[in-house]
Design a protein around this motif. Structure first.
Motif, PDB file in Angstrom:
ATOM      1  N   VAL A   1       0.870  -1.172   0.000  1.00 32.77           N
ATOM      2  CA  VAL A   1       0.000   0.000   0.000  1.00 32.77           C
ATOM      3  C   VAL A   1       0.907   1.221   0.000  1.00 32.77           C
ATOM      4  N   ILE A   2       0.693   2.124  -0.955  1.00 32.47           N
ATOM      5  CA  ILE A   2       1.560   3.282  -1.152  1.00 32.47           C
ATOM      6  C   ILE A   2       0.759   4.564  -0.966  1.00 32.47           C
ATOM      7  N   SER A   3       1.356   5.539  -0.307  1.00 37.02           N
ATOM      8  CA  SER A   3       0.712   6.838  -0.145  1.00 37.02           C
ATOM      9  C   SER A   3       0.773   7.618  -1.452  1.00 37.02           C
ATOM     10  N   ASN A   4      -0.397   7.989  -1.952  1.00 42.95           N
ATOM     11  CA  ASN A   4      -0.497   8.807  -3.161  1.00 42.95           C
ATOM     12  C   ASN A   4      -1.727   9.695  -3.010  1.00 42.95           C
ATOM     13  N   LYS A   5      -1.501  10.964  -2.691  1.00 46.32           N
ATOM     14  CA  LYS A   5      -2.601  11.867  -2.376  1.00 46.32           C
ATOM     15  C   LYS A   5      -3.473  12.194  -3.584  1.00 46.32           C
ATOM     16  N   SER A   6      -3.012  11.852  -4.779  1.00 48.13           N
ATOM     17  CA  SER A   6      -3.812  12.123  -5.975  1.00 48.13           C
ATOM     18  C   SER A   6      -4.764  10.974  -6.306  1.00 48.13           C
ATOM     19  N   GLN A   7      -4.698   9.900  -5.523  1.00 42.19           N
ATOM     20  CA  GLN A   7      -5.529   8.730  -5.806  1.00 42.19           C
ATOM     21  C   GLN A   7      -6.392   8.382  -4.595  1.00 42.19           C
ATOM     22  N   ALA A   8      -7.673   8.128  -4.853  1.00 45.31           N
ATOM     23  CA  ALA A   8      -8.546   7.664  -3.776  1.00 45.31           C
ATOM     24  C   ALA A   8      -8.227   6.209  -3.440  1.00 45.31           C
ATOM     25  N   TRP A   9      -8.154   5.376  -4.492  1.00 44.79           N
ATOM     26  CA  TRP A   9      -7.845   3.951  -4.287  1.00 44.79           C
ATOM     27  C   TRP A   9      -7.547   3.335  -5.653  1.00 44.79           C
ATOM     28  N   LEU A  10      -6.300   3.403  -6.068  1.00 44.14           N
ATOM     29  CA  LEU A  10      -5.881   2.877  -7.363  1.00 44.14           C
ATOM     30  C   LEU A  10      -5.202   1.528  -7.160  1.00 44.14           C
ATOM     31  N   VAL A  11      -5.683   0.510  -7.867  1.00 43.91           N
ATOM     32  CA  VAL A  11      -5.134  -0.841  -7.739  1.00 43.91           C
ATOM     33  C   VAL A  11      -4.442  -1.228  -9.037  1.00 43.91           C
ATOM     34  N   ARG A  12      -3.220  -1.720  -8.918  1.00 42.88           N
ATOM     35  CA  ARG A  12      -2.517  -2.232 -10.094  1.00 42.88           C
ATOM     36  C   ARG A  12      -1.816  -3.535  -9.731  1.00 42.88           C
ATOM     37  N   GLN A  13      -1.699  -4.397 -10.715  1.00 44.63           N
ATOM     38  CA  GLN A  13      -1.030  -5.679 -10.525  1.00 44.63           C
ATOM     39  C   GLN A  13       0.284  -5.655 -11.292  1.00 44.63           C
ATOM     40  N   VAL A  14       1.350  -6.056 -10.627  1.00 48.04           N
ATOM     41  CA  VAL A  14       2.683  -6.024 -11.217  1.00 48.04           C
ATOM     42  C   VAL A  14       3.163  -7.451 -11.456  1.00 48.04           C
ATOM     43  N   ASN A  15       3.605  -7.715 -12.688  1.00 47.90           N
ATOM     44  CA  ASN A  15       4.210  -9.006 -13.011  1.00 47.90           C
ATOM     45  C   ASN A  15       5.522  -8.759 -13.745  1.00 47.90           C
ATOM     46  N   ASN A  16       6.135  -9.819 -14.237  1.00 50.25           N
ATOM     47  CA  ASN A  16       7.431  -9.667 -14.907  1.00 50.25           C
ATOM     48  C   ASN A  16       7.358  -8.700 -16.080  1.00 50.25           C
ATOM     49  N   ALA A  17       6.260  -8.743 -16.810  1.00 51.14           N
ATOM     50  CA  ALA A  17       6.127  -7.908 -18.003  1.00 51.14           C
ATOM     51  C   ALA A  17       5.948  -6.438 -17.658  1.00 51.14           C
ATOM     52  N   SER A  18       5.291  -6.151 -16.535  1.00 55.22           N
ATOM     53  CA  SER A  18       4.977  -4.761 -16.196  1.00 55.22           C
ATOM     54  C   SER A  18       5.923  -4.150 -15.164  1.00 55.22           C
ATOM     55  N   PHE A  19       6.830  -4.954 -14.615  1.00 59.30           N
ATOM     56  CA  PHE A  19       7.764  -4.432 -13.611  1.00 59.30           C
ATOM     57  C   PHE A  19       8.785  -3.517 -14.275  1.00 59.30           C
TER      58      PHE A  19
END
Length: 264
Positions: A113-131
Motif C-alpha cells: 500500500v503506497i501513499s499517493n494523495k492524488s488517488q482515492a484507491w488505485l489498484v494495479r497488478q505487477v508481473n514480470n512484463a509490467s515491472f
C-alpha cells in the motif's frame, strides 16, 4: 487474516506511537506488533517496548535495512508479515481490510500500500512484463507470507531499494504477480528528506535491479537534468544531486558502489 506488523525503529517516538495506534484501530488489525529496534535511546526503547507485543533489539551489529527485516521475519510466529515503516500512518480504519480484499480478488499473496494523495484507491497488478524496476513492493507498507520471506530473504548487500531488488527476484523465481494499492488514505510522514538517501537508491537500482540505469543514455539524462536545474530553476541543491548521480553511475559502470545501508 492473522499477521504480524513488523516495524523497524530507531528513536521513532512520538510518531511511531500514532502508527501503532492506527494499526490497532484497523477493522483487520495485526494479531501482534513487533518492533525491530536498531539502538534507540534508553528512554525511547523503554517506552516503545511497552507499546508492542514483541521487542527485538538488533543494536549489537552494524545497521542494515535488509538484515533488520530478515531478523524480524525469522522471529515471527505468525503466517503473514506486514512490513510497515515507523512513519507510515493508516488514516482510515478499513485500509487493511480493503487491501486484503484486493489481494484475494487478484489471487496474490504479496502486495503493498503506497501513499499517493492524488488517488482515492488505485489498484494495479505487477508481473514480470509490467515491472519497471521501481513499481514493485514498497517496504514502507508491504505484505507477504512469512514462509516466502524466509525462502527469499532480503539481500543484505543491497544497501538501498531492497524492496525493488526483492520484487525482481520474486517475479523471476515465482513467476507470479503482486498487488499494489496507491491511496490517499495513508500518510508517509518521514520528515528527513535526504539527497544522500536518493543517491543511494539510484546507485542500488542501477547496481542490483536494472543495469540500464547506468548506461550512457541514462547518465546523459542525469547530466541534462542537472543543467536544467541550475540554468532554468536556479536550484543548486538539486543540480548538485543530479550531477553526483551522473558521476556515481559513471563509476558504477566499472566498480560496484561501496555504500552501507543507513537509517534516515
Amino acid at each position: 487474516m492473522e499477521y504480524l506488523a513488523l516495524i523497524r525503529t530507531f528513536n521513532s517516538l512520538p510518531l511511531v506511537e500514532e502508527v501503532i495506534g492506527c494499526l490497532r484501530m484497523q477493522t483487520c488489525p495485526p494479531t501482534a506488533i513487533m518492533a525491530v529496534d536498531s539502538g534507540s535511546d534508553p528512554g525511547q526503547a523503554e517506552a516503545l517496548r511497552a507499546l508492542v507485543d514483541v521487542w527485538l533489539d538488533v543494536s549489537g551489529q552494524a545497521f542494515n535495512y535488509s538484515r533488520s527485516i530478515n531478523l524480524g521475519v525469522q522471529a515471527a510466529t505468525l503466517e503473514n508479515v506486514l512490513i510497515i515503516s515507523s512513519h507510515v500512518m493508516l488514516r482510515e480504519q478499513d485500509v487493511m481490510e480493503r487491501f486484503f480484499a484486493e489481494l484475494a480478488s487478484k489471487g496474490d499473496r504479496v502486495g503493498s500500500v503506497i501513499s499517493n494523495k492524488s488517488q482515492a484507491w488505485l489498484v494495479r497488478q505487477v508481473n514480470n512484463a509490467s515491472f519497471t524496476g521501481v513499481n514493485g513492493l514498497t517496504n514502507s507498507c508491504s505484505f507477504a507470507p512469512t514462509a516466502l520471506l524466509r525462502e527469499l530473504p532480503f539481500r543484505e548487500e543491497v544497501f538501498a531499494s531492497e524492496d525493488q531488488e526483492w520484487t525482481k527476484r520474486f517475479l523471476a523465481i515465482k513467476a507470479g504477480s503482486l498487488t499494489v494499492v496507491e491511496t490517499g488514505q495513508i500518510d508517509y510522514l518521514n520528515k528527513h528528506f535526504s539527497y544522500k538517501k536518493k543517491y543511494n537508491e539510484e546507485m542500488a537500482l542501477a547496481s542490483f535491479v536494472d543495469t540500464r540505469r547506468k548506461g550512457l543514455p541514462a547518465i546523459l539524462t542525469w547530466l541534462l537534468k542537472s543543467i536544467w536545474s541550475i540554468c532554468f530553476r536556479g536550484d543548486k541543491a538539486k543540480a548538485g544531486h543530479r550531477f553526483r548521480v551522473a558521476m556515481g553511475l559513471c563509476k558504477a559502470r566499472f566498480k560496484k558502489p561501496d555504500i552501507n545501508s543507513k537509517y534516515y
